[in-house]
Design a protein around this motif. Structure first.
Motif, PDB file in Angstrom:
ATOM      1  N   LYS A  50      69.502 -48.596  69.815  1.00  0.00           N
ATOM      2  CA  LYS A  50      70.298 -47.474  69.305  1.00  0.00           C
ATOM      3  C   LYS A  50      69.802 -46.207  69.968  1.00  0.00           C
ATOM      4  O   LYS A  50      68.598 -45.957  70.002  1.00  0.00           O
ATOM      5  N   SER A  51      70.722 -45.434  70.507  1.00  0.00           N
ATOM      6  CA  SER A  51      70.326 -44.216  71.213  1.00  0.00           C
ATOM      7  C   SER A  51      70.968 -42.997  70.555  1.00  0.00           C
ATOM      8  O   SER A  51      71.986 -43.102  69.877  1.00  0.00           O
ATOM      9  N   SER A  52      70.350 -41.846  70.789  1.00  0.00           N
ATOM     10  CA  SER A  52      70.928 -40.577  70.354  1.00  0.00           C
ATOM     11  C   SER A  52      71.654 -39.958  71.548  1.00  0.00           C
ATOM     12  O   SER A  52      71.504 -40.415  72.680  1.00  0.00           O
ATOM     13  N   GLY A 112      65.956 -43.040  68.166  1.00  0.00           N
ATOM     14  CA  GLY A 112      66.744 -44.266  68.216  1.00  0.00           C
ATOM     15  C   GLY A 112      65.851 -45.444  67.890  1.00  0.00           C
ATOM     16  O   GLY A 112      64.760 -45.289  67.339  1.00  0.00           O
ATOM     17  N   SER A 113      66.312 -46.653  68.227  1.00  0.00           N
ATOM     18  CA  SER A 113      65.516 -47.855  67.974  1.00  0.00           C
ATOM     19  C   SER A 113      65.393 -48.658  69.267  1.00  0.00           C
ATOM     20  O   SER A 113      66.303 -48.662  70.105  1.00  0.00           O
ATOM     21  N   GLU A 131      63.695 -52.429  71.030  1.00  0.00           N
ATOM     22  CA  GLU A 131      63.068 -53.747  70.897  1.00  0.00           C
ATOM     23  C   GLU A 131      62.071 -53.939  72.031  1.00  0.00           C
ATOM     24  O   GLU A 131      62.377 -53.682  73.202  1.00  0.00           O
ATOM     25  N   ALA A 178      58.209 -42.188  62.922  1.00  0.00           N
ATOM     26  CA  ALA A 178      58.169 -43.371  63.781  1.00  0.00           C
ATOM     27  C   ALA A 178      57.622 -44.553  62.995  1.00  0.00           C
ATOM     28  O   ALA A 178      56.613 -44.422  62.278  1.00  0.00           O
ATOM     29  N   ASP A 198      58.968 -51.527  60.342  1.00  0.00           N
ATOM     30  CA  ASP A 198      58.960 -50.859  59.032  1.00  0.00           C
ATOM     31  C   ASP A 198      57.596 -50.324  58.622  1.00  0.00           C
ATOM     32  O   ASP A 198      57.432 -49.847  57.495  1.00  0.00           O
ATOM     33  N   VAL A 246      60.043 -54.053  66.779  1.00  0.00           N
ATOM     34  CA  VAL A 246      61.082 -53.031  66.877  1.00  0.00           C
ATOM     35  C   VAL A 246      60.480 -51.676  66.521  1.00  0.00           C
ATOM     36  O   VAL A 246      59.891 -51.500  65.451  1.00  0.00           O
ATOM     37  N   GLU A 251      61.236 -47.752  65.793  1.00  0.00           N
ATOM     38  CA  GLU A 251      62.301 -46.832  65.377  1.00  0.00           C
ATOM     39  C   GLU A 251      61.744 -45.414  65.328  1.00  0.00           C
ATOM     40  O   GLU A 251      60.708 -45.172  64.719  1.00  0.00           O
ATOM     41  N   GLY A 292      62.801 -41.501  64.325  1.00  0.00           N
ATOM     42  CA  GLY A 292      63.774 -40.750  63.549  1.00  0.00           C
ATOM     43  C   GLY A 292      63.975 -39.337  64.068  1.00  0.00           C
ATOM     44  O   GLY A 292      63.851 -39.065  65.263  1.00  0.00           O
ATOM     45  N   GLU A 294      72.619 -47.179  74.653  1.00  0.00           N
ATOM     46  CA  GLU A 294      72.359 -48.485  74.032  1.00  0.00           C
ATOM     47  C   GLU A 294      72.526 -49.591  75.060  1.00  0.00           C
ATOM     48  O   GLU A 294      73.460 -49.579  75.861  1.00  0.00           O
TER      49      GLU A 294
END
Length: 338
Positions: A8-10, A62-63, A65, A81, A85, A101, A103, A105, A144
């Motif tokens: 996922k990209s900004s 973004g996120s 992998e 970050a 999780d 993963v 992530e 924010g 992405e």
């Protein structure tokens, strides 16, 4: 392949290094990272060259992998970050394993955050740099599905951190006179330094709007100025005397008057000033500016000496039992010198 796949990209993620020099005459400004100090911090945390490229993230992350074990560092504007999780620290280096993963924010303060990989991020070299220069049409934003491939990584250490400095909240910006400063009266230049500005809403990698109350800062005969060379850091006035600080991807020529030029080391602070952050300009002599730049360059080169081990809460380490926790323990009743 070691690196990260973008899940996922900004809208504003680009690969950036220290930019390309020597092309002003061809209409291409240097470009490169909006916050050059952040590149030096990432290099220090990973024990590698500051010339290597990183992912610049403007405002929102973004996120990603992990496609192969890789070391990372996170610098620049602090952002939330997590890895699988679990929160991880900013302005620090970390080891990531294949399948995890990451992530990132939104920015907690400041504007531009940076994601570094051990070995740097590989990309297409154009005119001696892989920096994406959107204004010049060199390269494209990260999207992405893109793969961020790591270069050869000669380092192994992670778990280091650097203290955050204060460049994310505006403040004092040092400025020197340039060859157009004489177009402004001494009274106008003095009023410019006495005015409390704030960072405006209009800002990108080309320039940042600086707003204030009251009259603008007009130059004499400003409608008769010929187009002249421009460099990042120049403070250019619009037709109504409102200032913009020109950034890394600024145009290379222009006819609007420029009251002075921001020191390159303070251009990082302008780039990282969040919306509404207070800004005050301070005139300094050129000799003093050169010494400040010299000290700043030396500090960036010695950031590695400021790195310290990152303290982690055992409650936040899911694989705690896999660590060696008892090495060096001695018996309570045995003579240690026997």
């Amino acid at each position: 392949m070691r690196g990260l796949k973008v899940l996922k990209s900004s809208p504003s993620m680009t690969l950036q290094d220290q930019g390309r020099l020597g092309f002003l005459g061809n209409g291409v400004s240097r470009g490169g990272a909006a916050d050059m100090r952040a590149l030096a911090e990432g290099a220090a945390l990973l024990g590698q060259s500051a010339d290597l490229a990183a992912l610049e993230i403007a405002g929102v992350g973004g996120s990603f992998e992990v496609t192969g074990d890789v070391r990372i560092a996170l610098t620049g504007a602090p952002m939330s970050a997590v890895v699988d999780d679990q929160p991880i620290a900013w302005n620090s280096s970390h080891q990531l394993r294949a399948g995890q993963v990451l992530e990132i924010g939104t920015a907690l303060k400041g504007v531009y955050g940076y994601l570094h990989l051990g070995g740097g991020i590989k990309g297409k070299d154009t005119l001696g740099s892989i920096a994406i220069h959107l204004a010049a049409g060199l390269g494209a934003r990260t999207r992405e599905g893109d793969l961020l491939s790591a270069g050869p990584d000669r380092g192994t250490q992670t778990g280091l951190c650097l203290p955050l400095d204060q460049r994310f909240e505006g403040g004092e910006i040092r400025i020197v006179e340039s060859f157009q400063s004489g177009l402004f009266t001494s009274e106008t230049r003095a009023r410019f330094a006495e005015t409390v500005f704030h960072r405006g809403a209009r800002a990108n990698r080309m320039g940042v709007e600086i707003c204030s109350e009251g009259a603008g800062f007009a130059a004499r005969d400003q409608l008769n100025i010929l187009s002249e060379v421009i460099v990042p850091g120049d403070v250019q006035m619009t037709g109504d005397g409102r200032p913009f600080v020109l950034m890394r991807e600024s145009q290379t020529t222009g006819g609007y008057p420029r009251i002075g030029s921001v020191l390159p080391c303070d251009l990082n602070k302008v780039a990282q000033a969040g919306l509404g952050s207070p800004i005050r300009f301070k005139w300094i002599a050129l000799t003093a500016a050169l010494e400040i730049e010299r000290r700043h360059a030396k500090e960036c080169q010695t950031l590695g000496a400021q790195c310290a081990p990152l303290r982690r809460d055992p409650a936040d380490i899911p694989d705690l039992l896999s660590y060696q926790l008892i090495g060096g323990v001695i018996s309570a009743d045995q003579d240690p010198f026997s």
